[in-house]
Enzyme design. Structure first.
Site, PDB file in Angstrom:
ATOM      1  N   HIS A 107      35.035  54.429  95.043  1.00  0.00           N
ATOM      2  CA  HIS A 107      35.638  53.546  94.039  1.00  0.00           C
ATOM      3  C   HIS A 107      34.780  52.325  93.740  1.00  0.00           C
ATOM      4  O   HIS A 107      35.082  51.562  92.840  1.00  0.00           O
ATOM      5  CB  HIS A 107      37.049  53.141  94.475  1.00  0.00           C
ATOM      6  CG  HIS A 107      38.042  54.242  94.285  1.00  0.00           C
ATOM      7  ND1 HIS A 107      39.400  54.048  94.288  1.00  0.00           N
ATOM      8  CD2 HIS A 107      37.871  55.566  94.088  1.00  0.00           C
ATOM      9  CE1 HIS A 107      40.022  55.192  94.094  1.00  0.00           C
ATOM     10  NE2 HIS A 107      39.113  56.135  93.970  1.00  0.00           N
ATOM     11  N   SER A 160      33.750  57.708  89.910  1.00  0.00           N
ATOM     12  CA  SER A 160      33.380  59.111  90.083  1.00  0.00           C
ATOM     13  C   SER A 160      32.207  59.493  89.195  1.00  0.00           C
ATOM     14  O   SER A 160      32.014  58.925  88.111  1.00  0.00           O
ATOM     15  CB  SER A 160      34.566  60.018  89.728  1.00  0.00           C
ATOM     16  OG  SER A 160      35.603  59.868  90.652  1.00  0.00           O
ATOM     17  N   LYS A 202      46.346  67.017  86.696  1.00  0.00           N
ATOM     18  CA  LYS A 202      45.261  67.997  86.877  1.00  0.00           C
ATOM     19  C   LYS A 202      45.146  68.373  88.362  1.00  0.00           C
ATOM     20  O   LYS A 202      44.977  69.548  88.705  1.00  0.00           O
ATOM     21  CB  LYS A 202      43.950  67.389  86.398  1.00  0.00           C
ATOM     22  CG  LYS A 202      42.833  68.411  86.275  1.00  0.00           C
ATOM     23  CD  LYS A 202      41.743  67.932  85.331  1.00  0.00           C
ATOM     24  CE  LYS A 202      40.821  69.078  84.974  1.00  0.00           C
ATOM     25  NZ  LYS A 202      40.205  68.931  83.685  1.00  0.00           N
ATOM     26  N   ASP A 203      45.217  67.376  89.229  1.00  0.00           N
ATOM     27  CA  ASP A 203      45.164  67.662  90.666  1.00  0.00           C
ATOM     28  C   ASP A 203      46.371  68.462  91.104  1.00  0.00           C
ATOM     29  O   ASP A 203      46.275  69.318  91.994  1.00  0.00           O
ATOM     30  CB  ASP A 203      45.084  66.343  91.467  1.00  0.00           C
ATOM     31  CG  ASP A 203      43.686  65.758  91.480  1.00  0.00           C
ATOM     32  OD1 ASP A 203      43.510  64.635  91.976  1.00  0.00           O
ATOM     33  OD2 ASP A 203      42.757  66.444  90.990  1.00  0.00           O
ATOM     34  N   GLU A 214      34.194  81.240 114.485  1.00  0.00           N
ATOM     35  CA  GLU A 214      34.987  81.380 113.260  1.00  0.00           C
ATOM     36  C   GLU A 214      34.068  81.406 112.048  1.00  0.00           C
ATOM     37  O   GLU A 214      32.945  80.879 112.097  1.00  0.00           O
ATOM     38  CB  GLU A 214      35.968  80.219 113.131  1.00  0.00           C
ATOM     39  CG  GLU A 214      37.124  80.283 114.111  1.00  0.00           C
ATOM     40  CD  GLU A 214      38.172  81.302 113.682  1.00  0.00           C
ATOM     41  OE1 GLU A 214      38.044  82.471 114.100  1.00  0.00           O
ATOM     42  OE2 GLU A 214      39.098  80.934 112.951  1.00  0.00           O
TER      43      GLU A 214
END
Lengths: 70, 405
Positions: B204, B208, B230-231, B274
């Site tokens: 921030h 972005s 959107k998220d 894994e």
């Protein structure tokens, strides 16, 4: 924090009047053709090394199994 | 002008407003920018399911395996908690790997977001440690995987063996190991949460990045409601993907040997970690010398840390860097190949393929300093910029960057 002016979105018109969403399937064929034309080289760059390496490994293992015949 | 609630001007609420509601966000962000918030969601899922699992799990060598079976069979909803936690770890890594590769493609690591990138690598390291120590030690594959990886510490000169004994709490993976691994496994996710807050704070500071990789100050919109919605779409899509694994294929990403209690007298034929550790495991195994393998793993993370500082390109997004774009896809192919090699036995031709793929991985980072200059030279040599000297071109790009900053 950098001070910027926020773009003010007009709330007075409904989305129907603003024509903001033109349709998901509009010009789908054109969009698909463009996406393929823009990205086919990248797709090949991703897929060809993986596919060829896998093919080579399987071919090598197969040849190894047939080694006793030589 | 939209009326703002006066509560949003009060302390604490004003901070939330400035960073989550009225936060200026580039208007052209694609869905590739949704993986950040998804990673936060995955962390929350892991913490909540983990806390409830810890209420029923017993970190004792005689009871650990049975306590997990107790959770699966007797605890109400225990099967769901366990499968959500196990598959949630895989989802967390899928989301974070996609987030990292998005950053690589669009140059989100480039100036002025170096700190964001470095904090992200710290979070990745913390995640790897958390996942490793949380994998359990009383199942066949997790016991032997833990034995192999912890014994790598003996590669450290002079104090290596002492460190391994300290890690194990004894002379092999046993009860002491279980306890000293379980405790930090509970703690580290909260450290990850703190690191994530720092990661967001660093982000921030400058805002972005965006798919074009250019300065977006001229066209920003509020985070809420646009990117909140959107998220949310991303979260719903993630929930569907996650649910397919949890409810229909909960064991497909795991190893069947983990349903066998650990047996120190019986070594599995092929010890594999894994899936999210396989690429690094492949790099480790590609060097026959133990110290060399450990050094190679260290070099992976050093390369990731160094990336913003070795980058010489004035252009961020790969959309405008054709050579880097191809190298990116080759890197992705290389990482997928390394993942495949990591679960193959150590024999021909996998050994050679693994060694070539490992070299290919480091090649991307080695060529990064040269690539930016090469691309700038190619632009300079093209007809468009015939009359521009490299010095003038650099001056123009630097001025553009100043506008961007």
């Amino acid at each position: 924090m950098v001070a910027v002016r926020l773009r003010e979105v007009a709330y007075t018109l409904s989305p129907m009047h603003q024509n903001v969403m033109n349709g998901l399937w509009k010009d789908a064929a054109v969009k698909l053709r463009k996406r393929v034309a823009d990205n086919w080289t990248s797709a090949l760059t991703l897929v060809v090394p993986i596919a060829s390496t896998y093919w080579y490994a399987e071919h090598f293992r197969q040849e190894e199994k047939l080694q006793h015949r030589t | 002008m939209v009326r703002r609630l006066s509560i949003l001007k009060q302390p604490i609420f004003s901070t939330l407003n400035n960073h989550l509601i009225d936060y200026p966000t580039p208007s052209n962000l694609s869905y590739w920018w949704s993986f950040g918030s998804l990673a936060g969601l995955c962390l929350v899922i892991q913490i909540i399911t983990g806390v409830f699992l810890a209420m029923h799990y017993t970190p004792h060598v005689d009871l650990a395996f049975l306590s997990v079976e107790h959770i699966m069979r007797d605890v109400k909803g225990g099967w769901l908690l366990r499968y959500m936690h196990a598959n949630g770890a895989s989802m967390f890594f899928i989301v974070v790997y996609l987030h990292i590769f998005r950053g690589l493609y669009y140059g989100s690591y480039a100036s002025p977001r170096e700190l964001v990138w470095c904090l992200g690598v710290v979070i990745l390291l913390l995640m790897i440690v958390t996942a490793f120590i949380g994998y359990g030690k009383l199942r066949q594959m997790s016991f032997w995987g833990a034995t192999v990886i912890t014994s790598l510490a003996s590669a450290i000169p002079v104090v290596g063996d002492t460190i391994v004994t300290w890690l194990w709490g004894g002379f092999s993976v046993d009860n002491a190991t279980l306890n000293r691994f379980f405790s930090p496994h509970y703690l580290l996710p909260f450290i990850i949460a703190g690191a994530a807050i720092l990661h967001l704070a660093a982000l921030h500071q400058y805002g972005s990045n965006n798919p074009l990789g250019i300065n977006s100050s001229v066209d920003k919109i509020a985070f809420y409601p646009y990117f909140y919605v959107k998220d949310l779409v991303g979260w719903v899509a993630f929930a569907i993907f996650f649910s397919i694994f949890v409810f229909y294929a909960p064991n497909v990403l795991g190893h069947p040997d983990n349903y066998i209690p650990a047996n120190p007298m019986s070594t599995p034929a092929h010890i594999v970690p894994e899936w999210y550790f396989l690429p690094v495991y492949a790099i480790l195994r590609s060097i026959s010398n133990k110290s060399g393998g450990v050094a190679a793993i260290g070099l992976v993370f050093v390369s990731l840390f160094a990336l913003p500082f070795i980058n010489t390109s004035y252009v961020r997004s790969s959309s405008f860097r054709p050579i880097h774009q191809k190298l990116f896809w080759l890197l992705l192919a290389d990482c997928l190949l390394l993942g495949w090699i990591g679960c193959q036995p150590v024999e021909a031709p996998y050994v050679t393929i693994g060694q070539i793929a490992s070299v290919g991985f480091f090649f991307y980072f080695a060529i990064t300093p040269i690539l930016g200059k090469l691309e700038a030279r190619l632009i300079q040599n093209s007809n468009v910029c015939e009359d521009l000297s490299p010095r003038k071109l650099s001056h123009i790009f630097k001025n553009l960057l100043d506008v961007v900053k």
